[in-house]
Enzyme design. Structure first.
Site, PDB file in Angstrom:
ATOM      1  N   GLY A  22       5.544   7.646  -7.126  1.00 53.14           N
ATOM      2  CA  GLY A  22       5.525   7.664  -5.522  1.00 53.14           C
ATOM      3  C   GLY A  22       6.705   7.624  -4.879  1.00 53.14           C
ATOM      4  O   GLY A  22       7.324   6.880  -5.057  1.00 53.14           O
ATOM      5  N   GLY A  24       6.763   8.579  -1.305  1.00 50.21           N
ATOM      6  CA  GLY A  24       6.593   8.761  -0.035  1.00 50.21           C
ATOM      7  C   GLY A  24       7.226   7.907   0.804  1.00 50.21           C
ATOM      8  O   GLY A  24       8.260   7.308   0.808  1.00 50.21           O
ATOM      9  N   VAL A  26       6.756   4.810   1.238  1.00 43.23           N
ATOM     10  CA  VAL A  26       7.259   3.346   0.844  1.00 43.23           C
ATOM     11  C   VAL A  26       8.165   3.721  -0.455  1.00 43.23           C
ATOM     12  O   VAL A  26       9.445   3.105  -0.526  1.00 43.23           O
ATOM     13  CB  VAL A  26       6.011   2.593   0.217  1.00 43.23           C
ATOM     14  CG1 VAL A  26       6.573   1.048  -0.340  1.00 43.23           C
ATOM     15  CG2 VAL A  26       4.987   2.338   1.384  1.00 43.23           C
ATOM     16  N   LYS A 116      -3.754  -1.702  -2.043  1.00 48.84           N
ATOM     17  CA  LYS A 116      -4.555  -2.741  -1.722  1.00 48.84           C
ATOM     18  C   LYS A 116      -5.957  -2.217  -2.258  1.00 48.84           C
ATOM     19  O   LYS A 116      -6.810  -3.043  -2.768  1.00 48.84           O
ATOM     20  CB  LYS A 116      -4.661  -3.029  -0.423  1.00 48.84           C
ATOM     21  CG  LYS A 116      -5.391  -2.216   0.704  1.00 48.84           C
ATOM     22  CD  LYS A 116      -4.500  -1.275   1.570  1.00 48.84           C
ATOM     23  CE  LYS A 116      -2.909  -1.013   1.491  1.00 48.84           C
ATOM     24  NZ  LYS A 116      -2.668  -0.062   2.577  1.00 48.84           N
ATOM     25  N   GLU A 140       2.550  -8.226  -3.606  1.00 49.83           N
ATOM     26  CA  GLU A 140       2.580  -8.771  -2.330  1.00 49.83           C
ATOM     27  C   GLU A 140       2.502  -7.816  -1.294  1.00 49.83           C
ATOM     28  O   GLU A 140       1.920  -8.063  -0.237  1.00 49.83           O
ATOM     29  CB  GLU A 140       3.978  -9.453  -2.242  1.00 49.83           C
ATOM     30  CG  GLU A 140       4.422 -10.094  -1.007  1.00 49.83           C
ATOM     31  CD  GLU A 140       3.710 -11.199  -0.672  1.00 49.83           C
ATOM     32  OE1 GLU A 140       3.674 -12.394  -1.344  1.00 49.83           O
ATOM     33  OE2 GLU A 140       2.702 -11.212   0.276  1.00 49.83           O
ATOM     34  N   ILE A 147       5.011  -9.259   5.313  1.00 50.60           N
ATOM     35  CA  ILE A 147       4.438 -10.754   5.619  1.00 50.60           C
ATOM     36  C   ILE A 147       4.135 -11.313   4.404  1.00 50.60           C
ATOM     37  O   ILE A 147       3.120 -11.138   3.654  1.00 50.60           O
ATOM     38  CB  ILE A 147       3.544 -10.922   6.329  1.00 50.60           C
ATOM     39  CG1 ILE A 147       3.468 -10.118   7.754  1.00 50.60           C
ATOM     40  CG2 ILE A 147       2.952 -12.260   6.910  1.00 50.60           C
ATOM     41  CD1 ILE A 147       2.369  -9.974   8.691  1.00 50.60           C
ATOM     42  N   GLY A 198       2.618   7.894  15.350  1.00 50.36           N
ATOM     43  CA  GLY A 198       2.507   7.888  13.820  1.00 50.36           C
ATOM     44  C   GLY A 198       1.957   6.689  13.285  1.00 50.36           C
ATOM     45  O   GLY A 198       2.252   6.188  12.155  1.00 50.36           O
ATOM     46  N   GLU A 201      -2.939   7.551  10.524  1.00 51.62           N
ATOM     47  CA  GLU A 201      -2.800   8.739   9.695  1.00 51.62           C
ATOM     48  C   GLU A 201      -3.736   9.845  10.270  1.00 51.62           C
ATOM     49  O   GLU A 201      -4.644   9.597  11.227  1.00 51.62           O
ATOM     50  CB  GLU A 201      -3.278   8.380   8.467  1.00 51.62           C
ATOM     51  CG  GLU A 201      -2.383   7.371   7.805  1.00 51.62           C
ATOM     52  CD  GLU A 201      -2.385   6.950   6.469  1.00 51.62           C
ATOM     53  OE1 GLU A 201      -3.085   7.815   5.699  1.00 51.62           O
ATOM     54  OE2 GLU A 201      -2.275   6.004   5.967  1.00 51.62           O
ATOM     55  N   LYS A 216      -8.032  -5.802   1.948  1.00 46.22           N
ATOM     56  CA  LYS A 216      -7.026  -6.947   2.006  1.00 46.22           C
ATOM     57  C   LYS A 216      -7.986  -8.098   2.019  1.00 46.22           C
ATOM     58  O   LYS A 216      -7.458  -9.447   1.778  1.00 46.22           O
ATOM     59  CB  LYS A 216      -6.204  -6.741   3.417  1.00 46.22           C
ATOM     60  CG  LYS A 216      -5.277  -5.663   3.122  1.00 46.22           C
ATOM     61  CD  LYS A 216      -4.633  -5.220   4.456  1.00 46.22           C
ATOM     62  CE  LYS A 216      -3.834  -3.823   4.322  1.00 46.22           C
ATOM     63  NZ  LYS A 216      -3.321  -3.131   5.394  1.00 46.22           N
TER      64      LYS A 216
HETATM   65  P1  NAP Z   1       2.468   8.389   0.858  1.00 43.89           P
HETATM   66  O1  NAP Z   1       3.608   8.487   1.969  1.00 43.89           O
HETATM   67  O2  NAP Z   1       1.526   9.171   1.057  1.00 43.89           O
HETATM   68  O3  NAP Z   1       3.243   8.851  -0.410  1.00 43.89           O
HETATM   69  C1  NAP Z   1       2.691   8.926  -1.744  1.00 43.89           C
HETATM   70  C2  NAP Z   1       3.466   9.351  -2.525  1.00 43.89           C
HETATM   71  O4  NAP Z   1       2.780   9.242  -4.065  1.00 43.89           O
HETATM   72  C3  NAP Z   1       4.160  10.822  -2.604  1.00 43.89           C
HETATM   73  O5  NAP Z   1       5.539  10.788  -2.719  1.00 43.89           O
HETATM   74  C4  NAP Z   1       3.320  11.726  -3.400  1.00 43.89           C
HETATM   75  O6  NAP Z   1       4.176  12.824  -4.008  1.00 43.89           O
HETATM   76  C5  NAP Z   1       3.003  10.771  -4.784  1.00 43.89           C
HETATM   77  N1  NAP Z   1       1.933  11.132  -5.437  1.00 43.89           N
HETATM   78  C6  NAP Z   1       0.737  11.434  -5.060  1.00 43.89           C
HETATM   79  N2  NAP Z   1      -0.034  11.785  -6.116  1.00 43.89           N
HETATM   80  C7  NAP Z   1       0.767  11.692  -7.158  1.00 43.89           C
HETATM   81  C8  NAP Z   1       0.684  11.742  -8.487  1.00 43.89           C
HETATM   82  N3  NAP Z   1      -0.739  12.056  -9.054  1.00 43.89           N
HETATM   83  N4  NAP Z   1       1.622  11.699  -9.388  1.00 43.89           N
HETATM   84  C9  NAP Z   1       2.762  11.197  -8.993  1.00 43.89           C
HETATM   85  N5  NAP Z   1       3.176  10.886  -7.654  1.00 43.89           N
HETATM   86  C10 NAP Z   1       1.792  11.191  -6.835  1.00 43.89           C
HETATM   87  O7  NAP Z   1       2.163   7.118   0.547  1.00 43.89           O
HETATM   88  P2  NAP Z   1       2.836   5.702   0.905  1.00 43.89           P
HETATM   89  O8  NAP Z   1       2.468   5.455   2.684  1.00 43.89           O
HETATM   90  O9  NAP Z   1       4.139   5.274   0.773  1.00 43.89           O
HETATM   91  O10 NAP Z   1       1.762   4.454   0.470  1.00 43.89           O
HETATM   92  C11 NAP Z   1       2.089   4.187  -1.025  1.00 43.89           C
HETATM   93  C12 NAP Z   1       1.149   3.016  -1.115  1.00 43.89           C
HETATM   94  O11 NAP Z   1       1.671   1.941  -0.445  1.00 43.89           O
HETATM   95  C13 NAP Z   1      -0.204   3.050  -0.977  1.00 43.89           C
HETATM   96  O12 NAP Z   1      -1.178   2.558  -1.797  1.00 43.89           O
HETATM   97  C14 NAP Z   1      -0.605   2.352   0.431  1.00 43.89           C
HETATM   98  O13 NAP Z   1      -1.637   1.773   0.694  1.00 43.89           O
HETATM   99  C15 NAP Z   1       0.403   1.259   0.212  1.00 43.89           C
HETATM  100  N6  NAP Z   1       1.051   0.902   1.383  1.00 43.89           N
HETATM  101  C16 NAP Z   1       1.777   1.610   2.346  1.00 43.89           C
HETATM  102  C17 NAP Z   1       1.868   1.127   3.620  1.00 43.89           C
HETATM  103  C18 NAP Z   1       2.672   2.121   4.621  1.00 43.89           C
HETATM  104  O14 NAP Z   1       3.095   1.630   5.413  1.00 43.89           O
HETATM  105  N7  NAP Z   1       2.951   3.096   4.412  1.00 43.89           N
HETATM  106  C19 NAP Z   1       1.952  -0.371   3.872  1.00 43.89           C
HETATM  107  C20 NAP Z   1       1.471  -1.343   2.873  1.00 43.89           C
HETATM  108  C21 NAP Z   1       1.099  -0.459   1.756  1.00 43.89           C
HETATM  109  P3  NAP Z   1       4.650  14.032  -3.234  1.00 43.89           P
HETATM  110  O15 NAP Z   1       5.785  13.338  -2.460  1.00 43.89           O
HETATM  111  O16 NAP Z   1       5.001  14.950  -4.024  1.00 43.89           O
HETATM  112  O17 NAP Z   1       3.442  14.238  -2.178  1.00 43.89           O
HETATM  113  N1  HSE Z   2      -2.765   1.701   7.465  1.00 42.31           N
HETATM  114  C1  HSE Z   2      -2.431  -0.039   7.079  1.00 42.31           C
HETATM  115  C2  HSE Z   2      -2.240  -0.407   8.778  1.00 42.31           C
HETATM  116  C3  HSE Z   2      -1.013   0.034   6.789  1.00 42.31           C
HETATM  117  O1  HSE Z   2      -2.420   0.453   9.686  1.00 42.31           O
HETATM  118  O2  HSE Z   2      -2.004  -1.589   8.651  1.00 42.31           O
HETATM  119  C4  HSE Z   2      -1.043   0.137   5.198  1.00 42.31           C
HETATM  120  O3  HSE Z   2      -1.811  -1.396   4.652  1.00 42.31           O
END
Ligand code: NAP
Ligand code: HSE
Length: 444
Positions: A22, A24, A26, A116, A140, A147, A198, A201, A216
């Site tokens: 991934g 994206g 993160v 999560k 974590e 946090i 932003g 989502e 969580k």
């Molecule tokens: P995101 O921006 O939607 O990125 C997801 C990434 O996964 C993209 O790069 C996507 O590829 C890739 N992907 C999707 N399907 C795939 C597959 N089958 N094989 C390989 N790669 C694949 O998500 P994110 O916000 O970074 O979140 C990632 C994780 O972190 C989630 O579990 C989320 O709950 C957790 N998280 C996020 C945040 C936050 O603030 N964003 C905070 C805490 C936890 P493409 O780039 O090609 O589309």
């Molecule tokens: N979508 C979550 C939030 C972030 O608004 O706190 C990832 O856990």
């Protein structure tokens, strides 16, 4: 808790091969920071940390600064690779990452995940797979991102008895509720604002319906009470029904409304211990430390026997804060790959039963629209009395037609309260029940 395979370590100075699944919000930050601070990571881990592959869904997307030779759209091809020691899973979702992460752990790769939903749904299965090969499983970032709360519960408080964990663990909903509180605006307007900025989502369902917080809460309950808890064990209500009138009524009671994840050790009537894990919007007094958590910030409040009350506060979302937690776990996993051994796995020995939600005891804020005539207040008070619910305050104001009654109760069981609401609904004098919102944190 003994791993069937002991990891002797590759030896100091050996490189640690990493695959990031991934790229994206993160994943891109994790990759960037690993590149920018490579020297620090090498010293902290005991050997160079080398990103050897990055899995994405769409390889054709432009990704400035990323070596295209690292990219693959086949994450499964990475889990068997000899040169990869640690997998960082930041894809999201459950089904696909579950299969990849399980395969990786079974192949002896350590896994760091921010997911999560995956940990809350499949934690036991993943933990068993890690145990079987002596791999590490770290998460974590899955709760409140930057946090540190998973580590403190897993390690620092492992010698204490945790009795309660209550937190604001979803930034999107906290932003919306805080903005409603600050401006008096309605839910829909502040959701639109959160989307524009932003925070929310395009599809905000997981956040606003409470599912993200419930995952969580499951993870926090499992860690705090040494018991396996899944998201299905968590009673979950979101914030979509909260109105500007509810926020104004909360203000009138010197409270604010927050989406709380509450994980509690409870004693049943027969003295047996159990767990209550629940997510719902609740009134909390403005003097409560969680009431001061503004905008999209998160905070987790822990009560333990010996430690007393602790509060953790910070950024619970965003690429950079989440990468911080992922990278902390990556350093720990990398060190174990270099020097040997593994971090303590899941501790689930207590195996406490999950309390039925109907048994949960809390206070309630009830907003009624009633006829304004002789005997109505007496009828309503009698209905509460018949159900054994004691009233703390009653406030009446004119509603034209009728009157608005805002009642705050003392503690009562959910089942009892539901019975009382049914009985109130049957009263001719009750024109509508505008809202029933729980009250938490009066004892702080
Ligand atoms: P995101 O921006 O939607 O990125 C997801 C990434 O996964 C993209 O790069 C996507 O590829 C890739 N992907 C999707 N399907 C795939 C597959 N089958 N094989 C390989 N790669 C694949 O998500 P994110 O916000 O970074 O979140 C990632 C994780 O972190 C989630 O579990 C989320 O709950 C957790 N998280 C996020 C945040 C936050 O603030 N964003 C905070 C805490 C936890 P493409 O780039 O090609 O589309
Ligand atoms: N979508 C979550 C939030 C972030 O608004 O706190 C990832 O856990």
């Amino acid at each position: 808790m003994t791993a069937t395979t002991y990891n002797p370590g590759k030896g100091e100075g050996s490189p640690v091969g990493v695959a990031i699944l991934g790229l994206g919000t993160v994943g891109a930050e994790v990759l960037r920071l690993l590149g920018e601070r490579a020297g620090d990571f090498e010293r902290r881990v005991g050997g160079p940390v080398e990103v050897r592959a990055v899995a994405v869904r769409d390889k054709s997307k432009p990704r400035p600064g990323v070596d295209p030779d690292l990219l693959t759209d086949d994450a499964f091809s990475l889990v068997e690779r000899e040169d990869i020691d640690v997998i960082v899973e930041v894809i999201g979702g459950i089904d696909y990452p579950r299969r990849v992460v399980l395969a990786a752990l079974k192949a002896g790769k350590s896994v760091v995940t921010a997911n999560k939903a995956l940990v809350a749904a499949c934690g036991a299965e993943l933990s068993d797979a890690a145990e079987s090969t002596g791999a590490d499983l770290f998460f974590e970032a899955a709760v409140a991102a930057a946090i540190p709360v998973v580590g403190p519960l897993r390690r620092s408080l492992a010698g204490d008895q945790v009795n309660k964990v209550v937190g604001i663990v979803n930034g999107t909903t906290n932003f919306i509720l805080d903005a409603m509180d600050a401006t008096g605006a309605d839910y829909d307007d502040m959701l639109a604002e959160a989307t524009r900025l932003g925070y929310a989502e395009a599809d905000p369902t997981a956040d606003v319906e409470g599912h993200d917080a419930a995952s969580k809460a499951a993870i926090l309950s499992g860690l705090a009470f040494h018991t396996r808890v899944t998201a299905d064990d968590v009673h979950c209500e979101g914030i979509t029904g909260i109105t500007a009138e509810d926020i104004a009524a909360a203000k009138a009671a010197d409270c604010t409304i927050k989406l709380l994840a509450t994980c509690e050790r409870v004693k049943g009537e027969d003295g047996t211990e159990g767990i209550s894990a629940r997510v719902y919007p609740a009134l909390i007094p403005r003097r409560h430390p969680l009431a001061t958590v503004r905008e999209s910030f998160n905070a987790v409040f822990v009560e333990a026997d010996a430690a007393g009350r602790l509060m953790f506060y910070g950024r619970g979302a965003g690429g950079n804060p989440t990468a911080s937690a992922v990278l902390g776990d990556l350093v720990a996993a990398g060190r174990n790959k270099v020097f040997g051994g593994r971090a303590p796995g899941d501790s689930t020995y207590a195996n406490l039963p999950i309390l039925d939600f109907g048994e949960v005891t809390t206070r309630y804020h009830i907003d009624l629209h009633v006829d304004d005539r002789v005997g109505v207040l007496a009828d309503i008070a009698r209905t509460f009395a018949d159900e054994g619910i004691s009233l703390r305050t009653v406030r009446q104001e004119g509603a034209n037609p009728g009157a608005r009654l805002v009642i705050i109760t003392h503690s009562a069981k959910e089942d009892t309260l539901r019975g009382c609401i049914d009985a109130l609904t049957d009263l001719d004098a009750v024109l509508s029940i505008n809202s029933v919102i729980r009250i938490e944190g009066m004892d702080v």
